[in-house]
Write a protein that holds these residues in place. Structure first.
Motif, PDB file in Angstrom:
ATOM      1  N   VAL B 281      -0.367   3.984   4.484  1.00 45.07           N
ATOM      2  CA  VAL B 281       0.785   3.483   3.730  1.00 45.07           C
ATOM      3  C   VAL B 281       1.335   4.587   2.823  1.00 45.07           C
ATOM      4  CG1 VAL B 281       1.648   1.679   2.205  1.00 45.07           C
ATOM      5  CG2 VAL B 281      -0.192   1.152   3.804  1.00 45.07           C
ATOM      6  N   ALA B 283       0.923   7.768   3.371  1.00 46.80           N
ATOM      7  CA  ALA B 283       1.495   8.774   4.272  1.00 46.80           C
ATOM      8  C   ALA B 283       2.901   8.354   4.697  1.00 46.80           C
ATOM      9  CB  ALA B 283       0.589   8.941   5.492  1.00 46.80           C
ATOM     10  N   ALA B 284       3.089   7.070   4.966  1.00 50.83           N
ATOM     11  CA  ALA B 284       4.423   6.579   5.354  1.00 50.83           C
ATOM     12  C   ALA B 284       5.410   6.713   4.198  1.00 50.83           C
ATOM     13  CB  ALA B 284       4.326   5.115   5.791  1.00 50.83           C
ATOM     14  N   PRO B 412      -3.154   0.811  -4.893  1.00 50.65           N
ATOM     15  CA  PRO B 412      -2.423  -0.301  -4.253  1.00 50.65           C
ATOM     16  C   PRO B 412      -1.252  -0.821  -5.093  1.00 50.65           C
ATOM     17  CG  PRO B 412      -4.791  -0.651  -4.068  1.00 50.65           C
ATOM     18  CD  PRO B 412      -4.610   0.526  -4.978  1.00 50.65           C
ATOM     19  N   GLU B 413      -1.417  -0.819  -6.401  1.00 51.01           N
ATOM     20  CA  GLU B 413      -0.319  -1.301  -7.244  1.00 51.01           C
ATOM     21  C   GLU B 413       0.895  -0.375  -7.132  1.00 51.01           C
ATOM     22  OE1 GLU B 413      -1.771  -3.083 -10.780  1.00 51.01           O
ATOM     23  OE2 GLU B 413       0.024  -2.509 -11.885  1.00 51.01           O
ATOM     24  N   LEU B 415       1.645   1.399  -4.557  1.00 49.38           N
ATOM     25  CA  LEU B 415       2.229   1.195  -3.225  1.00 49.38           C
ATOM     26  C   LEU B 415       2.992  -0.133  -3.161  1.00 49.38           C
ATOM     27  CD1 LEU B 415      -0.686   2.510  -0.982  1.00 49.38           C
ATOM     28  CD2 LEU B 415       1.427   3.671  -1.644  1.00 49.38           C
ATOM     29  N   ALA B 416       2.475  -1.137  -3.847  1.00 49.61           N
ATOM     30  CA  ALA B 416       3.183  -2.425  -3.871  1.00 49.61           C
ATOM     31  C   ALA B 416       4.551  -2.262  -4.530  1.00 49.61           C
ATOM     32  CB  ALA B 416       2.345  -3.466  -4.616  1.00 49.61           C
ATOM     33  N   LEU B 419       6.872  -0.429  -2.098  1.00 46.56           N
ATOM     34  CA  LEU B 419       7.391  -1.290  -1.021  1.00 46.56           C
ATOM     35  C   LEU B 419       8.404  -2.296  -1.565  1.00 46.56           C
ATOM     36  CD1 LEU B 419       4.040  -1.857   0.898  1.00 46.56           C
ATOM     37  CD2 LEU B 419       5.970  -0.458   1.663  1.00 46.56           C
ATOM     38  N   ASP B 420       8.158  -2.782  -2.776  1.00 42.64           N
ATOM     39  CA  ASP B 420       9.090  -3.750  -3.362  1.00 42.64           C
ATOM     40  C   ASP B 420      10.464  -3.146  -3.594  1.00 42.64           C
ATOM     41  OD1 ASP B 420       7.191  -5.708  -3.400  1.00 42.64           O
ATOM     42  OD2 ASP B 420       6.677  -5.472  -5.517  1.00 42.64           O
ATOM     43  N   LEU B 422      11.877  -0.512  -2.043  1.00 45.06           N
ATOM     44  CA  LEU B 422      12.570   0.130  -0.926  1.00 45.06           C
ATOM     45  C   LEU B 422      13.892  -0.579  -0.683  1.00 45.06           C
ATOM     46  CD1 LEU B 422       9.959   0.813   1.881  1.00 45.06           C
ATOM     47  CD2 LEU B 422      11.309   2.489   0.620  1.00 45.06           C
ATOM     48  N   GLY B 425      16.870  -2.313   4.694  1.00 40.52           N
ATOM     49  CA  GLY B 425      17.450  -1.603   5.819  1.00 40.52           C
ATOM     50  C   GLY B 425      17.089  -0.126   5.857  1.00 40.52           C
ATOM     51  N   ARG B 426      16.367   0.357   4.818  1.00 39.56           N
ATOM     52  CA  ARG B 426      15.987   1.782   4.822  1.00 39.56           C
ATOM     53  C   ARG B 426      14.484   1.916   4.653  1.00 39.56           C
ATOM     54  NH1 ARG B 426      19.567   4.710   0.516  1.00 39.56           N
ATOM     55  NH2 ARG B 426      18.206   6.401   1.108  1.00 39.56           N
ATOM     56  N   GLU B 427      13.774   0.934   5.167  1.00 39.08           N
ATOM     57  CA  GLU B 427      12.338   0.950   4.980  1.00 39.08           C
ATOM     58  C   GLU B 427      11.695   2.121   5.709  1.00 39.08           C
ATOM     59  OE1 GLU B 427      14.078  -1.728   5.821  1.00 39.08           O
ATOM     60  OE2 GLU B 427      13.331  -3.518   4.819  1.00 39.08           O
ATOM     61  N   THR B 428      10.492   2.358   5.300  1.00 38.50           N
ATOM     62  CA  THR B 428       9.732   3.425   5.927  1.00 38.50           C
ATOM     63  C   THR B 428       9.021   2.922   7.167  1.00 38.50           C
ATOM     64  OG1 THR B 428       7.940   4.982   5.617  1.00 38.50           O
ATOM     65  CG2 THR B 428       7.732   2.888   4.511  1.00 38.50           C
ATOM     66  N   ALA B 429       8.697   3.824   8.026  1.00 37.25           N
ATOM     67  CA  ALA B 429       7.866   3.453   9.167  1.00 37.25           C
ATOM     68  C   ALA B 429       6.635   4.284   9.110  1.00 37.25           C
ATOM     69  CB  ALA B 429       8.606   3.641  10.464  1.00 37.25           C
TER      70      ALA B 429
END
Lengths: 152, 429
Positions: B281, B283-284, B412-413, B415-416, B419-420, B422, B425-429
């Motif tokens: 996650v 890395a993405a 993790p916090e 990263l959360a 992700l929140d 982002l 339509g431009r999310e990471t893969a």
């Protein structure tokens, strides 16, 4: 011998340190700071001890299922990394029986995801159904980690 | 990534037993060298071989000094060293006396015309994870005039979250003297630790407190609002500094197109060097940052850790910005977004829009929403990597600081949040 279980032992040690040792240490001292950090660590480990391995196994199952689900489409949009191709050719992993196996499986799956990212990055930016699937997977993985990192 | 606390690399396993034994012997002998020997060595005196064969006394000071020169860095051997506990530890009296003696010799060399120079009231201060801090005064006479400087000695920690050279930080502080930026004056530096055992510099000791809890206390609403505005003004002053005219190009001369990518590259390199498992996650997240790095409206000196908790204040007055170890040339939006990370967010004291308005009114750069969003996301990733580096330092035995032991649980916090925030339509893969 099953009991007392490690979480109860760790929680007991933390409580003892907190009540019987911490008050005797000078405010602002390194010893006090170290002990407070140690108590917090013991409590977190105690609170997540039982759920660590099942969470890791669930994480692995989720990653594996996602990889197998996106595999057919992946072949049409990017070159599948050899390690991932090998993995897909194998049968399902299963959960394993001991902690080391669970960890090794999860670590292998993490690495496959990283290699998949590299393959998709070479293809350039864009949001295909594969990326959406991976995005959703990352959220689920992060939620699981949060549950271990910040237990109720 | 659902990380068990300690699964670091087992360096000892990777080495031959005989090599380990030989290194252990060397290390043991290094630990028996004398403070006097170290001082003489620092002055270009006896060779390392002579030091190693010198007998007797253990001291973290000498061990660190000599270790740095001979390159014995196996973390498995660190336990054999008589190092301080984290952030000084309960130093033995003779250790502190040794530091004081080294400091006095160092300053005598830096002030060759000084007469009767002495160190007064050397005492440890509570510091961060990267620097050990000491308070002291130095007094001397020169040309029939008495001098006294209130000082802080910042010494690089044996290992911490980040491993940064002190030189750039010190030089930036030097160049900021005479500007409107509230920063301590830079006095002297021992850049390679030859004099003081580990790299260190001496700064002006500014009065005030840096305590974070009071800054976030709702009961101090108007005071803390004033301090948040003062932080915005300080950021504006910093970002307006003409860094080329002041010779700060030793930090590089990145173009407006490059600064975001340069930061991503730097932090990704740290991530790859310190991660203890693949962490897909994170890395993405780096992939996303690389693909979405914006152009800066302006290249400025960026503090890199500008926030509540990193400045000295008295009442509602901001006295000095602290902790410059991540200073670099970059996009001013990086500092603005970092100041409002959730961990130290002063939103309750001053909403971000009001902070930005005060920043602009104080002469700050324009802050495009796209850049602010990028750096908000970048800040989460950067904080995750800082945590990872701290956890790695503990897991590999480079530090015994228990505040770093469980830092992976902070990731993790971050990263959360990433992700929140982002953009759809431009999310990471």
């Amino acid at each position: 011998m099953i009991r007392p279980k490690p979480p109860a032992l760790l929680e007991g040690v933390a409580a003892s340190f907190e009540v019987d040792v911490l008050p005797w240490l000078a405010r602002g001292s390194v010893a006090r700071r170290q002990l407070k950090a140690g108590i917090a660590l013991l409590r977190r480990v105690a609170a997540t001890w039982e759920s660590f391995a099942p969470t890791l196994a669930a994480d692995s199952r989720d990653i594996e299922a996602t990889l197998r689900r996106i595999a057919p489409e992946l072949e049409t949009v990017a070159e599948i990394p050899p390690a991932l191709a090998n993995f897909l050719a194998e049968g399902e992993l299963g959960d394993g029986t001991d902690g080391d196996t669970v960890e090794a499986t999860n670590e292998r799956l993490q690495q496959l995801l990283v290699e998949l990212q590299r393959a998709l990055a070479e293809r350039g930016p864009g949001l295909s159904p594969i990326e959406r699937e991976l995005q959703a997977l990352y959220r689920r993985m992060t939620e699981r980690e949060l549950a271990l990192a910040r237990p109720e | 990534m659902c990380g068990a606390p300690s699964r670091g690399p087992q360096n000892r396993d990777a080495r031959g037993a005989s090599e380990v034994r030989r290194s252990d012997e060397i290390q043991d002998r290094l630990c028996r060298t004398t403070v006097k020997g170290v001082r003489e060595c620092a002055k270009g005196g006896p060779s390392l071989a002579a030091l190693v064969s010198a007998p007797k006394k253990e001291s973290w000071l000498e061990c660190d000094h000599v270790r740095g020169r001979c390159g014995v860095t196996d973390p498995d051997m660190r336990g054999k060293l008589s190092e301080p506990n984290e952030d000084h530890g309960p130093l033995r009296g003779d250790d502190q006396a040794a530091l004081e003696a080294c400091l006095e010799q160092f300053l005598k060399r830096e002030l060759p015309l000084a007469q009767g120079l002495r160190i007064v009231a050397l005492a440890p201060l509570e510091g961060g994870n990267a620097r050990e801090a000491w308070s002291f005064d130095v007094v001397w006479r020169e040309a029939d005039t008495s001098h006294r400087k209130r000082c802080v000695l910042l010494q690089k920690a044996p290992a911490g979250q980040l491993d940064r050279d002190l030189g750039p930080e010190f030089r930036v502080l030097e160049t900021l003297e005479g500007t409107d930026v509230p920063a301590p004056r830079a006095y002297w530096i021992d850049v390679d630790g030859r004099a003081l055992g580990r790299p260190a510099f001496v700064l002006e000791r500014v009065g005030g407190s840096a305590e974070l809890r009071s800054l976030l206390d709702p009961a101090r609403g108007s005071i803390n609002r004033a301090l948040a505005r003062a932080l915005a003004a300080a950021a504006a002053a910093l970002h307006q500094v003409d860094w080329r005219a002041r010779g700060v190009d030793f930090l590089g001369e990145p173009s407006a197109d490059e600064v975001a990518r340069a930061q991503v590259d730097e932090w990704e390199a740290l991530f790859l060097r310190h991660r203890m498992e693949p962490l897909p996650v994170l890395a993405a997240a780096f992939c996303w940052l690389r693909e979405n790095a914006p152009r800066a409206e302006r290249v400025a000196i960026v503090h890199g850790d500008l926030r509540f908790g990193n400045f000295l204040y008295e009442g509602d007055q901001l006295r000095a910005l602290l902790d410059w170890e991540m200073v670099h040339l970059g996009d001013p939006c990086e500092d603005l977004a970092w100041a409002y990370r959730s961990l130290w967010n002063p939103e309750a004291q001053l909403p971000f829009d009001a902070f930005l308005a005060h920043y602009r009114a104080s002469g700050g750069a324009s802050a495009p929403a796209e850049n602010l969003l990028f750096y908000r996301l970048f800040g989460e990733v950067k904080h995750a990597v800082i945590s990872l580096c701290g956890a790695h330092a503990f897991a590999t035995g480079q530090t015994r600081n228990l505040r770093l032991a469980d830092r992976m649980s902070w990731v993790p916090e971050c990263l959360a949040h990433f992700l929140d925030w982002l953009p759809p339509g431009r999310e990471t893969a």
